[in-house]
Scaffold this active site. Structure first.
Site, short mmCIF file in Angstrom:
data_model
loop_
_atom_site.label_atom_id
_atom_site.label_comp_id
_atom_site.label_asym_id
_atom_site.label_seq_id
_atom_site.Cartn_x
_atom_site.Cartn_y
_atom_site.Cartn_z
N CYS A 70 -1.13 -4.53 14.66
CA CYS A 70 -0.87 -3.83 13.36
C CYS A 70 -1.28 -4.99 12.43
O CYS A 70 -1.01 -6.06 12.43
CB CYS A 70 0.54 -3.61 13.24
SG CYS A 70 0.75 -2.92 11.48
N GLU A 79 0.81 -1.10 0.07
CA GLU A 79 0.13 0.11 0.00
C GLU A 79 0.95 1.38 0.05
O GLU A 79 1.92 1.22 0.48
CB GLU A 79 -0.84 0.05 1.47
CG GLU A 79 -1.92 -0.83 1.02
CD GLU A 79 -2.79 -0.96 2.64
OE1 GLU A 79 -2.53 -0.17 3.41
OE2 GLU A 79 -3.34 -2.01 2.73
N CYS A 124 3.84 -6.37 15.44
CA CYS A 124 3.26 -6.10 16.52
C CYS A 124 1.57 -6.26 16.53
O CYS A 124 1.13 -6.56 15.45
CB CYS A 124 3.36 -4.30 16.28
SG CYS A 124 4.98 -3.78 16.24
N CYS A 177 -2.54 1.26 8.17
CA CYS A 177 -1.48 0.55 7.30
C CYS A 177 -1.58 -1.02 7.13
O CYS A 177 -2.15 -1.49 8.25
CB CYS A 177 -0.25 0.87 8.12
SG CYS A 177 0.40 2.27 7.90
N CYS A 222 3.23 8.35 1.97
CA CYS A 222 3.39 7.07 3.02
C CYS A 222 3.82 5.82 2.35
O CYS A 222 2.81 5.46 1.51
CB CYS A 222 2.46 7.14 3.90
SG CYS A 222 2.64 5.68 5.21
N1 SAH Z 1 7.43 -0.71 10.92
C1 SAH Z 1 7.82 0.57 11.09
C2 SAH Z 1 6.86 1.56 10.01
C3 SAH Z 1 5.59 0.98 9.53
S1 SAH Z 1 4.53 1.23 10.77
C4 SAH Z 1 7.01 1.09 12.45
O1 SAH Z 1 6.54 0.24 13.11
O2 SAH Z 1 7.53 2.16 12.69
C5 SAH Z 1 4.19 3.12 10.99
C6 SAH Z 1 3.51 3.26 12.41
O3 SAH Z 1 2.14 3.22 12.26
C7 SAH Z 1 3.94 2.77 13.53
O4 SAH Z 1 4.35 3.88 14.35
C8 SAH Z 1 2.88 2.16 13.74
O5 SAH Z 1 2.95 1.85 15.26
C9 SAH Z 1 1.53 2.78 13.34
N2 SAH Z 1 0.47 1.66 13.28
C10 SAH Z 1 0.28 0.48 12.40
N3 SAH Z 1 -0.94 0.17 12.72
C11 SAH Z 1 -1.70 1.13 13.28
C12 SAH Z 1 -3.15 1.14 13.75
N4 SAH Z 1 -3.90 0.31 13.26
N5 SAH Z 1 -3.52 2.51 14.16
C13 SAH Z 1 -2.81 3.39 14.50
N6 SAH Z 1 -1.33 3.29 14.30
C14 SAH Z 1 -0.83 2.06 13.65
FE1 SF4 Z 2 5.05 -3.42 13.68
FE2 SF4 Z 2 3.24 -3.01 11.91
FE3 SF4 Z 2 5.53 -1.65 11.96
FE4 SF4 Z 2 5.85 -3.94 11.33
S1 SF4 Z 2 4.72 -2.37 10.12
S2 SF4 Z 2 7.18 -3.10 12.90
S3 SF4 Z 2 4.13 -5.03 12.60
S4 SF4 Z 2 3.87 -1.58 13.42
#
Ligand code: SAH
Ligand code: SF4
Length: 348
Positions: free
Chosen positions: A120, A93, A117, A333, A106
């Site tokens: 996520c 995406e 995580c 995301c 982005c």
């Molecule tokens: N892997 C990297 C970059 C991609 S995620 C990282 O974790 O930083 C980018 C950001 O989006 C991260 O801070 C993550 O915590 C946040 N994120 C992912 N899923 C989310 C959700 N459902 N609601 C809010 N923030 C989210």
């Molecule tokens: Fe964590 Fe999602 Fe970032 Fe991967 S993309 S490190 S699962 S927040």
């Protein structure tokens, strides 16, 4: 030989290819002008090239390798989310975010994510594969095409942990900032990491002014362990130490990203602890109210979020809150990809 991506074909390789085709050397400059100057990758649009050359370019190179398979526009704020289908059928995406005079892109760095995580959608099924530099640069070009102009800011906050795809990510950062290529300022490019310490240190060693965002999500290891699985999780203290090194080497203040999850990391004590850490490490705090994707987590109530923000600010730390953007149905995301994958599996 594997098919090359036109967008990151080295100039010497392009020159050799042109020689092979019996084309004059100046064609290389014409082609790179289309790509880097006019942000155009499709050979059929390169009007000053002979038709035969356009055809063989399209045949020998990925130009581009992917296509926009889905487009979700949020009429409220103009945010557009694109699902790209890659040459092997996988998806990632990309989000185009207009705000006042600026456009931010982005971008994704991997198909899936190995960190996983728990809140996520991107990491649910682990890592499928890394994106190649050419694919990330195509994301950039497709995002600019969607916006109708060259974008101002790039954040690597889409699907994946970019620092676990380090070599390809660095190629992308170099191509985006090279004066003879996309000529962007490194300050306008943000790399976001879940706290992968070896990657932060390698990025610091480049001594470039890229912006670093660290997804901390918790001020202590006990809370953090509830959110991020053990496999790729580093201790908070080590992450912040690495962030200090990054600040010193790059000369840029880091941002601590903090996704607020109800009852998990949203207490006043946690806000105070976060504020103290941010002040001690001279970092800014960016609060991200959770976008609900799975049943397991909730976004805190508005008053709780506001209180949390006030408490962090009271510690003396600079704090911002991510404005909610994008349509509700696909705001977070990885959600578009997750939905497409689900459909693919259902159809199997
Ligand atoms: N892997 C990297 C970059 C991609 S995620 C990282 O974790 O930083 C980018 C950001 O989006 C991260 O801070 C993550 O915590 C946040 N994120 C992912 N899923 C989310 C959700 N459902 N609601 C809010 N923030 C989210
Ligand atoms: Fe964590 Fe999602 Fe970032 Fe991967 S993309 S490190 S699962 S927040």
């Amino acid at each position: 030989m594997m098919k090359r991506f036109l967008v990151d074909a080295p100039v010497c390789e392009l020159a050799a290819w042109l020689r092979e085709k019996g084309e004059p050397a100046f064609r290389a400059k014409q082609i790179t002008d289309w790509i880097f100057g006019k942000l155009t990758l499709e050979p059929e649009k390169m009007k000053n090239l002979p038709a035969g050359l356009r055809k063989s370019l399209a045949g020998d190179f990925f130009a581009p390798s992917c296509r926009v398979a889905e487009r979700v526009l949020s009429p409220r704020d103009g945010v557009v989310k694109l699902r790209l289908e890659l040459h092997d059928g996988e998806s990632v995406e990309l989000v185009v975010i207009p705000a006042r005079e600026r456009v931010t892109l982005c971008l994704s760095t991997q198909v899936g994510c190995p960190v996983g995580c728990r809140f996520c959608a991107s990491g649910v099924n682990g890592l499928v594969r890394n994106l190649r530099a050419g694919e990330m640069l195509e994301e950039f070009l497709l995002g600019c095409a969607e916006a109708g102009r060259k974008c101002d800011n790039i954040v690597f906050m889409g699907i994946g942990e970019g620092l676990l795809n380090f070599d390809e990510l660095v190629k992308v950062l170099e191509t985006l900032t090279a004066p003879e290529k996309f000529a962007m300022s490194p300050r306008r490019i943000t790399v976001s990491t879940s706290g992968f310490v070896p990657g932060i240190l390698k990025l610091a060693a480049l001594e470039k002014e890229f912006t670093l965002a660290v997804s901390l999500h918790a001020p202590d290891d006990v809370t953090r362990a509830k959110i991020i699985p053990d496999k790729l999780r580093y201790p908070v203290a080590e992450i912040l130490e690495a962030a200090d090194v990054y600040r010193e080497k790059s000369g840029r203040l880091c941002t601590l990203e903090y996704t607020l999850l109800e009852g998990v990391n949203d207490s006043p004590e946690q806000a105070e602890a976060l504020g103290r850490l941010a002040v001690r490490h001279r970092a800014k705090v960016n609060l991200i109210p959770y976008n609900e994707t799975s049943g397991a987590y909730r976004r805190p109530r508005r008053e709780v979020i506001e209180n949390f923000e006030r408490t962090v600010a009271a510690s003396g730390a600079a704090v911002t809150r991510r404005v909610e953007r994008g349509s509700k149905s696909a705001a977070a995301c990885g959600q578009l990809r997750a939905r497409a994958e689900q459909k693919r599996n259902d159809e199997k």
